[in-house]
Scaffold this motif. Structure first.
Motif, short mmCIF file in Angstrom:
data_model
loop_
_atom_site.label_atom_id
_atom_site.label_comp_id
_atom_site.label_asym_id
_atom_site.label_seq_id
_atom_site.Cartn_x
_atom_site.Cartn_y
_atom_site.Cartn_z
N ALA A 248 66.44 37.13 38.27
CA ALA A 248 67.56 37.68 38.38
C ALA A 248 68.38 37.08 39.02
CB ALA A 248 67.03 38.88 39.03
N GLY A 249 69.29 36.95 39.02
CA GLY A 249 70.38 35.92 39.90
C GLY A 249 70.77 34.62 39.38
N GLY A 250 69.61 34.31 38.54
CA GLY A 250 69.72 32.44 38.03
C GLY A 250 71.04 32.55 36.77
N ARG A 251 70.85 31.31 37.42
CA ARG A 251 71.78 30.60 36.14
C ARG A 251 71.35 29.62 35.05
NH1 ARG A 251 73.91 30.95 41.25
NH2 ARG A 251 72.57 29.00 41.80
N CYS A 252 71.71 29.06 34.11
CA CYS A 252 71.43 27.93 33.06
C CYS A 252 72.66 27.03 32.33
CB CYS A 252 70.43 28.71 32.33
SG CYS A 252 71.02 29.56 30.88
#
Length: 126
Positions: free
Chosen positions: A77-81
């Protein structure tokens, strides 16, 4: 007994495939100086999103070689890639595509850049 276990495994496996969702961008073309494509994804939800795959395609629909891949597995949750390719055809449109377990809280953007990092074209990922 083996037949029952095999049938149960098939049913469970089908449920996993049925829950998958595909997200992607529209094709984009940055002109003859395009050299890099980047697909950015952000999880704006409260739970993890799991990526089964993330690829960059070139017309008519072939995958291009990736320079780096950071979208494998679960993104918190709230992460990026991001998925990056530095081997673009200079005369063709490219686009992003990913298979995830849920696309409700996933947002993204695809950028086509020149070798200096200047953004030549950009498309939203839906």
């Amino acid at each position: 007994m083996r037949t029952i276990l095999a049938a149960a495994a098939i049913v469970v496996g089908m449920g996993t495939v049925a829950d998958a969702a595909t997200v992607g961008s529209a094709p984009a073309y940055g002109g003859p100086t395009q050299s890099v494509a980047v697909c950015y994804y952000s999880n704006i939800g409260a739970s993890a999103v799991t990526f089964s795959s993330s690829i960059i395609l070139v017309e008519p629909g072939n995958a291009v070689a990736e320079a780096s891949e950071f979208c494998g597995g679960a993104i918190a949750a709230g992460g990026r890639c991001r998925t990056v390719s530095g081997t673009l055809a200079t005369n063709a449109a490219h686009w992003c595509r990913a298979v995830v377990d849920s696309k409700a809280s996933l947002r993204g953007r695809m950028e086509i850049r020149d070798s200096s990092g200047n953004v030549l074209s950009s498309e939203g990922i839906r």
